[in-house]
Design an enzyme around this catalytic site. Sequence first.
Site, PDB file in Angstrom:
ATOM      1  N   GLY A 163       3.754   4.098   9.213  1.00 17.06           N
ATOM      2  CA  GLY A 163       5.191   3.582   8.895  1.00 17.06           C
ATOM      3  C   GLY A 163       6.032   3.939   7.771  1.00 17.06           C
ATOM      4  CB  ALA A 164       7.393   2.953   5.148  1.00 19.65           C
ATOM      5  CG  MET A 165       2.218   4.087   0.697  1.00 18.20           C
ATOM      6  SD  MET A 165       1.044   3.985   1.156  1.00 18.20           S
ATOM      7  CE  MET A 165       0.199   2.738  -0.185  1.00 18.20           C
ATOM      8  CG  HIS A 181       5.046  -4.485   5.177  1.00 12.37           C
ATOM      9  ND1 HIS A 181       3.990  -5.448   5.439  1.00 12.37           N
ATOM     10  CD2 HIS A 181       4.239  -3.835   4.827  1.00 12.37           C
ATOM     11  CE1 HIS A 181       2.358  -5.281   5.684  1.00 12.37           C
ATOM     12  NE2 HIS A 181       2.880  -3.973   5.255  1.00 12.37           N
ATOM     13  CD  GLU A 182       6.126  -0.198   3.825  1.00  4.61           C
ATOM     14  OE1 GLU A 182       4.572  -0.416   2.662  1.00  4.61           O
ATOM     15  OE2 GLU A 182       5.047  -0.112   4.751  1.00  4.61           O
ATOM     16  CD  GLU A 213      -3.233   1.528   2.286  1.00  5.25           C
ATOM     17  OE1 GLU A 213      -1.726   1.690   2.022  1.00  5.25           O
ATOM     18  OE2 GLU A 213      -4.215   0.986   2.547  1.00  5.25           O
ATOM     19  CD  GLU A 223      -1.578  -3.451   4.899  1.00  2.00           C
ATOM     20  OE1 GLU A 223      -1.215  -3.571   4.571  1.00  2.00           O
ATOM     21  OE2 GLU A 223      -1.561  -2.452   3.855  1.00  2.00           O
TER      22      GLU A 223
HETATM   23  N1  0A1 Z   1       0.029   0.433   3.634  1.00  2.00           N
HETATM   24  C1  0A1 Z   1       0.467   1.183   4.283  1.00  2.00           C
HETATM   25  C2  0A1 Z   1      -0.077   1.424   5.497  1.00  2.00           C
HETATM   26  C3  0A1 Z   1      -0.166   3.087   5.420  1.00  2.00           C
HETATM   27  C4  0A1 Z   1      -1.606   2.780   5.764  1.00  2.00           C
HETATM   28  C5  0A1 Z   1      -2.311   4.545   5.268  1.00  2.00           C
HETATM   29  C6  0A1 Z   1      -1.654   5.793   5.819  1.00  2.00           C
HETATM   30  O1  0A1 Z   1      -1.894   6.528   5.104  1.00  2.00           O
HETATM   31  C7  0A1 Z   1      -2.991   7.276   6.134  1.00  2.00           C
HETATM   32  C8  0A1 Z   1       0.169   5.381   5.067  1.00  2.00           C
HETATM   33  C9  0A1 Z   1       0.445   4.138   5.978  1.00  2.00           C
HETATM   34  C10 0A1 Z   1       1.159  -0.599   4.631  1.00  2.00           C
HETATM   35  O2  0A1 Z   1       0.952  -1.117   4.899  1.00  2.00           O
HETATM   36  O3  0A1 Z   1       2.715   0.070   4.956  1.00  2.00           O
HETATM   37 ZN    ZN Z   2       0.872  -2.726   4.593  1.00  2.00          ZN
END
Ligand code: 0A1
Ligand code: ZN
Length: 850
Positions: free
Chosen positions: A254-256, A290-291, A122, A313
């Site tokens: 933070g995380a994915m 959240h994840e 992402e 989000e």
């Molecule tokens: N979707 C993840 C956040 C996230 C966005 C971008 C990243 O790399 C560019 C990594 C994580 C979340 O909302 O936790």
């Molecule tokens: Zn998120």
Amino acid sequence: MRDAAPTTIFLKDYTPFGFIIDGVELTFRLAPKATRVLSRIKFRPNPDATDKRFFLHGESLTRISAAIDGKSADVRDVDGGIEADVPDAPFVWEAEVEINPQDNTALEGLYMSNGMYCTQCEAEGFRKITYYPDRPDVMAAFEVTIEGNEKVLLSNGNPLSQSQGFAKWQDPWPKPAYLFALVAGDLLNHPGTFTTKSGRQVDLNIWVRPGDENKCAFGMQALKDSMKWDEDVYGREYDLDLFNIVAVDDFNMGAMENKGLNVFNSSCVLASPETSTDGNFERIEAIIAHEYFHNWTGNRITCRDWFQLCLKEGLTVYRDQQFTADLRSAPVARISNVLALRGRQFPEDQGPLSHPVRPKSFQEINNFYTATVYEKGAEVIGMLKTLVGDAAYSKAVDLYFDRHDGDAATIEDWLQVFEDSTGRDLGQFKRWYSHSGTPRLTVREEYDGDTFTLHLSQSTAPTPGQDEKLPQVIPVAVGLLSPNGDEVMATQILELTEAEQSFRFEGHATRPIPSILRDFSAPVILEQDIDKTRRAFLLAHDTDPFNRWEAGRMLARESLLASITTGAAPDAAYLEGLGAVLRDDTLDAAYRALMLGQPTQSELAGLLHEAGITPDPEAIHTASEDLRNAKAAAFGDLLPVLYQDNQIDGPYSPDADGSGKRSLANAALSLISRTDGGALAAEQYAKADNMTLQLAALSCLLDAGAGKEQLAAFEQQWHGDRLVMDKWFSLQIMQAKPDQVAEVTTRLTQHPDFDMKNPNRFRAVMGALSMHHAGFHHKSGAAYALLAEWLIKLDPVNPQTTARMCSAFQTWKRYDPARQTMMSAELDRIANTKDLSRDTNEMITRIRSA
Ligand code: 0A1
Ligand code: ZN
């Protein structure tokens, strides 16, 4: 600029992709510097698309081969990818590319972290792995084969087959490429299981590097709690046989939420009492939730395009906030969320980076993972729920899941389910998605002996690209109190839809006292011309816990602003009211600890700027310190009692009760340390058996100008633990005197453990530098120059993290000409750097346009 010339992408230009994918097979032959990726993708023409061009994204790929239906393809290299002529019928695309994970310091695509392979796709990282339509509306089922020497080879979905050096994974759920993940390494797992409400058993794992396996139990419990909560509250069940979480040390965010394979910054999952603070535990619990919640809001229903980012989000943040409020204290959670909103989103929305929750254009989408999209996006969901009511919210959300499961959806789709299920017209409400800026809500009161009237008005200052603002729908939660503190009208929701509107409350023989914007019912700035006596009354009596806290906050704010602008002494009425609250042990400890807090120095700078006064960082710092000292003096007898009463016998637990007690005891300690030279803090440090107590004690010692010995001992004790050492780095900067901040930071960058390639370490140091208001804005300009120098160094290594940290300069226009000139010179220096990344270039351009 290093990247191709910046192009601006517009929401209005969306068109669907010309092809549909019927299946993706990927094979990875892992090697640190030369990984081979083989892809086999079944395409067919999309009857709904007008643009029939076959364009695949691709970046930093070495093409080995490309074929269509088994024949070598004539591929044209174009900006950002490739094009080819394809049949007007189903066909198979095959390609082999080589990529270099070892040298991928940007941490986007496939990269290496401490010997393990890891991906981050992402928003647009998949194009660095292979040629692909890397856009969220192209969804496909993936089958992934991994060949590598690592003990553990993971990808999304369920395992199909596994043997030494080989693993095959299948993800049955169609997904966009940004949710793809691969992890390979010599990892250990902390296992668990969860039985879903329909009786399916799901295997859970948290995968970590050897040595971290004793830090997984808390995260595992948080995962199970999240799975249960989503079933109970949203009726959402998990949909695979396996759920994996991997902890990685090098991670930009933070995380994915990758499908079935969440990847976490190790700081957001690893926890133990000895190494993590209560704040860390709480954050970990929220991020795991959240994840996990993204599995439905994000994965099963994804976004049509990146402009819709808030669809997943904002909603998912709202859901994790509800989860925390349910598991812990709801008022404490609400106050913390509002503090975060005011601390990060308000400054963003009031400066050059202001943008709507759904932006209309961007150059680099990575620059839009912002507090506005996340936190304000969550507030918008909360307002919608307030307006339609709890039952209608649940019904609409059920309809959303029913109607859009498997879709790449839009904000329009989201609002439509609310319109369809409630019959309500949300046309005006939709402005929350398109208007930037923070509305101001002004209140005037009138009373005629019977009828009490609230005259409400709203306005929003112009923001970049938006001069004219239309009235928003603002849910204003209001309660009325009698002069003796009884509630004479329970909370009602007033719907402000016009620029000005009046609301009448009849039958009040005595003038009631209103409590307005209860529970912070909308993300606005409330302007109420009320005196200290009224605020003190609300601090003592408001039946809404948020507004009771807010009353104290306002008194603190007004006291500080008076000290800064007129040199007034701290407000005695505030101290008296605060003392009464602190003595009230029917109030929970965490809540009282929040009451003891005061507005941050950067918040004060923002308020002064809004009032047309140029903020003086030194004066703000002095006033803030004076207020703390005044509390230490005024509560000389009370603080030791609070400290003692909130000591805990027995084992450490990061639950709401324990962490609340520790936060109150530590808040008391920090004031006590202002008068005892750090004696009590030294005692606490010596006997601390958990990080919450140890770190707070060290912080108090440094603040008191002591703690040299403990600082060295801390390093000695924890030099092997990266996450704890991040705290050690940060703390020294946070507690440095303003005129020493740059020097301390420079010294720390020379420490052998300072590693700019590790985002956590870079942020620990440079983030602390930029958040030390008086230090960052020290009149020498040394901190400005230091940050700029390091951003310039980091940009070629990690553009994403560099770009995010440029926001330290977003408030540059608030300050006096001398500081503005210095900051502007640093912004120019960054802007003029050769080969600047697209990410950083966009941020600096926007900030400079202030
Ligand atoms: N979707 C993840 C956040 C996230 C966005 C971008 C990243 O790399 C560019 C990594 C994580 C979340 O909302 O936790
Ligand atoms: Zn998120």
